[in-house]
Design a protein around this motif. Sequence first.
Motif, PDB file in Angstrom:
ATOM      1  N   ALA A  75       0.833  -1.204   0.000  1.00 11.01           N
ATOM      2  CA  ALA A  75       0.000   0.000   0.000  1.00 11.01           C
ATOM      3  C   ALA A  75       0.870   1.257   0.000  1.00 11.01           C
ATOM      4  O   ALA A  75       0.606   2.232  -0.729  1.00 11.01           O
ATOM      5  CB  ALA A  75      -0.917  -0.016   1.231  1.00 11.01           C
ATOM      6  N   ALA A  76       1.927   1.243   0.819  1.00 10.60           N
ATOM      7  CA  ALA A  76       2.811   2.409   0.875  1.00 10.60           C
ATOM      8  C   ALA A  76       3.540   2.608  -0.448  1.00 10.60           C
ATOM      9  O   ALA A  76       3.785   3.736  -0.875  1.00 10.60           O
ATOM     10  CB  ALA A  76       3.810   2.246   2.018  1.00 10.60           C
ATOM     11  N   THR A  77       3.877   1.490  -1.109  1.00  8.52           N
ATOM     12  CA  THR A  77       4.577   1.586  -2.392  1.00  8.52           C
ATOM     13  C   THR A  77       3.671   2.195  -3.458  1.00  8.52           C
ATOM     14  O   THR A  77       4.098   3.052  -4.240  1.00  8.52           O
ATOM     15  CB  THR A  77       5.053   0.203  -2.838  1.00  8.52           C
ATOM     16  N   ARG A  78       2.398   1.757  -3.494  1.00  2.11           N
ATOM     17  CA  ARG A  78       1.455   2.331  -4.461  1.00  2.11           C
ATOM     18  C   ARG A  78       1.307   3.846  -4.251  1.00  2.11           C
ATOM     19  O   ARG A  78       1.260   4.620  -5.200  1.00  2.11           O
ATOM     20  CB  ARG A  78       0.089   1.649  -4.333  1.00  2.11           C
ATOM     21  N   ASP A  79       1.229   4.244  -2.971  1.00  2.00           N
ATOM     22  CA  ASP A  79       1.073   5.663  -2.666  1.00  2.00           C
ATOM     23  C   ASP A  79       2.317   6.446  -3.060  1.00  2.00           C
ATOM     24  O   ASP A  79       2.224   7.532  -3.637  1.00  2.00           O
ATOM     25  CB  ASP A  79       0.794   5.837  -1.166  1.00  2.00           C
ATOM     26  N   ALA A  80       3.497   5.903  -2.762  1.00  4.66           N
ATOM     27  CA  ALA A  80       4.740   6.615  -3.024  1.00  4.66           C
ATOM     28  C   ALA A  80       5.036   6.758  -4.513  1.00  4.66           C
ATOM     29  O   ALA A  80       5.712   7.703  -4.930  1.00  4.66           O
ATOM     30  CB  ALA A  80       5.901   5.902  -2.331  1.00  4.66           C
ATOM     31  N   LEU A  81       4.541   5.816  -5.321  1.00  2.00           N
ATOM     32  CA  LEU A  81       4.783   5.887  -6.763  1.00  2.00           C
ATOM     33  C   LEU A  81       4.212   7.168  -7.375  1.00  2.00           C
ATOM     34  O   LEU A  81       4.787   7.739  -8.305  1.00  2.00           O
ATOM     35  CB  LEU A  81       4.182   4.663  -7.468  1.00  2.00           C
ATOM     36  N   ALA A  82       3.074   7.611  -6.865  1.00  2.00           N
ATOM     37  CA  ALA A  82       2.403   8.772  -7.458  1.00  2.00           C
ATOM     38  C   ALA A  82       2.633  10.065  -6.673  1.00  2.00           C
ATOM     39  O   ALA A  82       2.323  11.149  -7.168  1.00  2.00           O
ATOM     40  CB  ALA A  82       0.897   8.511  -7.551  1.00  2.00           C
ATOM     41  N   ALA A  83       3.184   9.949  -5.448  1.00  2.00           N
ATOM     42  CA  ALA A  83       3.320  11.140  -4.593  1.00  2.00           C
ATOM     43  C   ALA A  83       4.459  12.034  -5.065  1.00  2.00           C
ATOM     44  O   ALA A  83       5.508  11.560  -5.514  1.00  2.00           O
ATOM     45  CB  ALA A  83       3.553  10.701  -3.149  1.00  2.00           C
ATOM     46  N   LEU A  84       4.241  13.338  -4.980  1.00  3.54           N
ATOM     47  CA  LEU A  84       5.289  14.312  -5.280  1.00  3.54           C
ATOM     48  C   LEU A  84       6.018  14.675  -3.993  1.00  3.54           C
ATOM     49  O   LEU A  84       5.391  14.954  -2.982  1.00  3.54           O
ATOM     50  CB  LEU A  84       4.698  15.569  -5.908  1.00  3.54           C
ATOM     51  N   THR A  85       7.339  14.676  -4.065  1.00  2.00           N
ATOM     52  CA  THR A  85       8.140  14.997  -2.887  1.00  2.00           C
ATOM     53  C   THR A  85       8.335  16.509  -2.791  1.00  2.00           C
ATOM     54  O   THR A  85       8.786  17.126  -3.749  1.00  2.00           O
ATOM     55  CB  THR A  85       9.513  14.313  -2.977  1.00  2.00           C
ATOM     56  N   PRO A  86       8.006  17.126  -1.651  1.00  2.00           N
ATOM     57  CA  PRO A  86       8.230  18.578  -1.512  1.00  2.00           C
ATOM     58  C   PRO A  86       9.718  18.908  -1.629  1.00  2.00           C
ATOM     59  O   PRO A  86      10.572  18.143  -1.185  1.00  2.00           O
ATOM     60  CB  PRO A  86       7.727  18.883  -0.088  1.00  2.00           C
ATOM     61  N   VAL A  87      10.018  20.043  -2.260  1.00  2.00           N
ATOM     62  CA  VAL A  87      11.408  20.476  -2.395  1.00  2.00           C
ATOM     63  C   VAL A  87      11.807  21.206  -1.118  1.00  2.00           C
ATOM     64  O   VAL A  87      11.274  22.262  -0.810  1.00  2.00           O
ATOM     65  CB  VAL A  87      11.585  21.404  -3.613  1.00  2.00           C
ATOM     66  N   ARG A  88      12.718  20.610  -0.356  1.00  2.00           N
ATOM     67  CA  ARG A  88      13.153  21.226   0.899  1.00  2.00           C
ATOM     68  C   ARG A  88      14.671  21.314   0.957  1.00  2.00           C
ATOM     69  O   ARG A  88      15.256  21.191   2.009  1.00  2.00           O
ATOM     70  CB  ARG A  88      12.631  20.417   2.090  1.00  2.00           C
ATOM     71  N   ALA A  89      15.307  21.490  -0.177  1.00  2.00           N
ATOM     72  CA  ALA A  89      16.761  21.566  -0.201  1.00  2.00           C
ATOM     73  C   ALA A  89      17.250  22.764   0.609  1.00  2.00           C
ATOM     74  O   ALA A  89      16.735  23.871   0.476  1.00  2.00           O
ATOM     75  CB  ALA A  89      17.250  21.681  -1.650  1.00  2.00           C
ATOM     76  N   ARG A  90      18.263  22.547   1.454  1.00  2.00           N
ATOM     77  CA  ARG A  90      18.785  23.623   2.300  1.00  2.00           C
ATOM     78  C   ARG A  90      19.389  24.747   1.467  1.00  2.00           C
ATOM     79  O   ARG A  90      19.464  25.894   1.911  1.00  2.00           O
ATOM     80  CB  ARG A  90      19.834  23.072   3.270  1.00  2.00           C
TER      81      ARG A  90
END
Length: 373
Positions: A75-90
């Motif tokens: 379930a977590a893998t299915r969710d992570a495939l489509a999720a966008l990661t927020p840009v939080r680069a220092r």
Amino acid sequence: MLGLLVEQPRHGYDLERVIEERGVRTWTALGFSSIYYVLDKLARRGLIEAAGAASSGKSRVTFRATVLGREQCAAATRDALAALTPVRARVLIAMANSPGLPDADVVTGLTRRLDALRQQLVDVQATRSGQEPLPAAASAIFDYSETMLRADVTWTESTLDALARETAVEKYDIKKAHKKLYSPPSRDFTVVDVPEFRYIAADGRGDPNTSPAYANAVEALYGVAYTLKFASKNTLGRDFVVGPLEGLWRADDPAVFRARRKEEWEWTMLISQPDWVTEDMVQAAIDNVSKKKANPALDDVRLRTLVEGTCVQILHIGSYDDETPTLERLHDHYLPENGLTFNGDHHEIYLSDPRRTPPAKLKTILRQPIRAR
């Protein structure tokens, strides 16, 4: 971690080996000591279980995913495939704060970052090469890491190039362009020829220490000046240093300046502008500032041309209220002894920031337009 145990049962040392071989640490923060902490946490949540007793004479326990663990991992893998990661680069925080650093420090930091990114890209490529051929999923992970690193390299290179181009274009600074006019001696009066200058200006009357109109005028002028600076840089590609605050002071009787009867003073406060700043630009800047904060003085700000011609000036060091002896020397001795008289408003240029400079160290240019009697 859960995904590696869904793949096949493993003990802690085996997990460490796979994590290292696959370059997992290029995209996760997972230290060796964290492995056992995570294993314990997964076991307490019922997501993994011991596959059997530890081997004889060894403390290595092999773990495997439970049915619940496999379901939650899927379930977590299915969710992570489509999720966008927020840009939080220092580095984005650094760039937001970089105007507070000297340009050389920003260039040095980004150059170090660029070297580190290039080395990291080499390391990832070497790790990948040592494990070829790879299954499609592992190749995709390496592809992503390399793509992100290349994008970061490209962004850092282009940012450094932009900084280099900006640094190469010297900012217009009236104090440097007209050094003689903005660096007079403090001992003797000097005669200078002042050319035509353009200013943003605001008028008023009364004691500058207590008059709300004076405080509003100064705030309005600085707000418009910095808005003009950024607009010029962004739209025209021409940058300039915001000039010092200047003031024209007048009264029916010049003696009120020596007597410091400030309530009788009339003033025009000024901040110099480069010759490419237009009335339309000034009005746009006024409109922009007025949207952010109401200030009645903004209605009076205007672009003004000032021609003073021949002037006498001197650098006063000390409190503004200690100018009287210098003004007396000018009015009662220098001017009459040299056959000169007034030919315009008393002009002061404030080279120091009174918020940060002790009164005894304030530097103010006292300038007086003159003509022959």
